[in-house]
Design an enzyme around this catalytic site. Structure first.
Site, PDB file in Angstrom:
ATOM      1  N   THR A  26      -0.767   7.641  -1.333  1.00 23.92           N
ATOM      2  CA  THR A  26      -2.016   7.590  -2.121  1.00 23.92           C
ATOM      3  C   THR A  26      -2.992   6.570  -1.563  1.00 23.92           C
ATOM      4  O   THR A  26      -4.171   6.575  -1.940  1.00 23.92           O
ATOM      5  CB  THR A  26      -1.704   7.174  -3.571  1.00 23.92           C
ATOM      6  OG1 THR A  26      -1.176   5.837  -3.548  1.00 23.92           O
ATOM      7  CG2 THR A  26      -0.706   8.101  -4.223  1.00 23.92           C
ATOM      8  N   ASP A  84       1.986  -6.487  10.460  1.00 21.99           N
ATOM      9  CA  ASP A  84       2.927  -6.280  11.574  1.00 21.99           C
ATOM     10  C   ASP A  84       2.584  -7.171  12.756  1.00 21.99           C
ATOM     11  O   ASP A  84       3.469  -7.695  13.424  1.00 21.99           O
ATOM     12  CB  ASP A  84       2.908  -4.811  12.025  1.00 21.99           C
ATOM     13  CG  ASP A  84       3.754  -3.928  11.108  1.00 21.99           C
ATOM     14  OD1 ASP A  84       4.645  -4.459  10.421  1.00 21.99           O
ATOM     15  OD2 ASP A  84       3.504  -2.715  11.087  1.00 21.99           O
ATOM     16  N   ASP A  91      -2.152  -2.883  12.335  1.00 12.02           N
ATOM     17  CA  ASP A  91      -1.599  -3.377  11.074  1.00 12.02           C
ATOM     18  C   ASP A  91      -1.508  -4.895  11.152  1.00 12.02           C
ATOM     19  O   ASP A  91      -0.694  -5.440  11.913  1.00 12.02           O
ATOM     20  CB  ASP A  91      -0.220  -2.754  10.837  1.00 12.02           C
ATOM     21  CG  ASP A  91       0.310  -3.127   9.457  1.00 12.02           C
ATOM     22  OD1 ASP A  91       0.430  -4.337   9.170  1.00 12.02           O
ATOM     23  OD2 ASP A  91       0.585  -2.225   8.659  1.00 12.02           O
ATOM     24  N   ARG A 107       0.846  -1.190   0.000  1.00 12.79           N
ATOM     25  CA  ARG A 107       0.000   0.000   0.000  1.00 12.79           C
ATOM     26  C   ARG A 107       0.878   1.235   0.000  1.00 12.79           C
ATOM     27  O   ARG A 107       1.687   1.435   0.906  1.00 12.79           O
ATOM     28  CB  ARG A 107      -0.897  -0.022   1.240  1.00 12.79           C
ATOM     29  CG  ARG A 107      -1.984   1.027   1.174  1.00 12.79           C
ATOM     30  CD  ARG A 107      -3.106   0.703   2.115  1.00 12.79           C
ATOM     31  NE  ARG A 107      -2.748   0.862   3.521  1.00 12.79           N
ATOM     32  CZ  ARG A 107      -3.597   1.271   4.437  1.00 12.79           C
ATOM     33  NH1 ARG A 107      -4.836   1.538   4.103  1.00 12.79           N
ATOM     34  NH2 ARG A 107      -3.235   1.389   5.677  1.00 12.79           N
TER      35      ARG A 107
END
Ligand code: URA
Length: 212
Positions: free
Chosen positions: A108, A206, A203, A104
């Site tokens: 953006t 992670d 996340d 990702r």
């Protein structure tokens, strides 16, 4: 419109609470994520077609059922999708596994492809594309764009499976791929300004791999 289902079985809700908790260890996060994925696999395979097969029990010949129809493949979106594969393969051991690498772009929030490797007969299989988080929807849509445009997979043969989704991602997904079934274990409140799901679980990559 294809199926949209929140798989809110009590076991799944309980296990989701564990992985949402910031104090859950990497080891437990990984284990419980796979457990949820296995429970999701049970639900997403509910409609698989069956055919008759004649077998012999120790006592008599008997006509029984076996899974029929298209062969299956599980397609994790790297890297967080890997955290769901073992749990799903426990229930669907004959499934082939393909991989899509997307990252990702943090500015953006768009998905950028960096890797793709699939079984040769991918267009003839029924696919379960997996990623724990459906946030903006851009990774899921990019993965489906790749499968449908470059590998000739029909949207009807794809099911997308996630653990936590945001309304924004679900909307984008359904507008782009109205014929793809979408299963999520939870539909959360919203995205924050960084594209993270609230309340979410942080996340997922992670937390699965212990990289933060
Ligand atoms: N990806 C994640 O891992 N977590 C989010 O909340 C959103 C996207």
């Amino acid at each position: 419109m294809a199926k949209f289902q929140v798989v809110d079985h009590p076991l799944i809700q309980h296990k989701l609470t564990i992985i949402r908790d910031k104090n859950t260890s990497t080891k437990q996060f990984r284990e419980v994520t796979n457990e949820i994925a296995m429970l999701m696999a049970y639900e997403i395979t509910r409609d698989l077609p069956l055919e008759d097969v004649e077998i012999e029990t120790p006592l008599v010949k008997s006509v029984q059922k076996q899974i029929a129809g298209k062969k299956l493949a599980i397609i994790p979106i790297l890297r967080a999708g890997l955290g769901m594969v073992d749990g799903m393969v426990d229930l669907i051991p004959a499934a082939r596994i393909g991989h899509i690498g997307l990252y990702r772009d943090e500015d953006t929030l768009e998905a950028v492809e960096y890797f793709a490797k699939f079984p040769q007969d991918i267009s003839e299989r029924r696919l379960f594309v997996v990623d724990p988080m459906l946030a903006t929807g851009s990774s899921a849509i990019a993965a489906l764009d790749l499968l449908t445009s470059k590998y000739n997979v029909q949207p009807e043969n794809i099911t997308f499976v996630c653990l936590v989704s945001a309304p924004e991602g679900v909307k984008a997904f359904q507008e782009t791929y109205p014929d793809v079934d979408l299963y999520t274990a939870a539909l959360d409140e919203r995205l924050n300004e960084h594209g993270y799901i609230l309340p979410g679980l942080g996340d997922a990559g992670d937390r699965i791999f212990g990289t933060k």
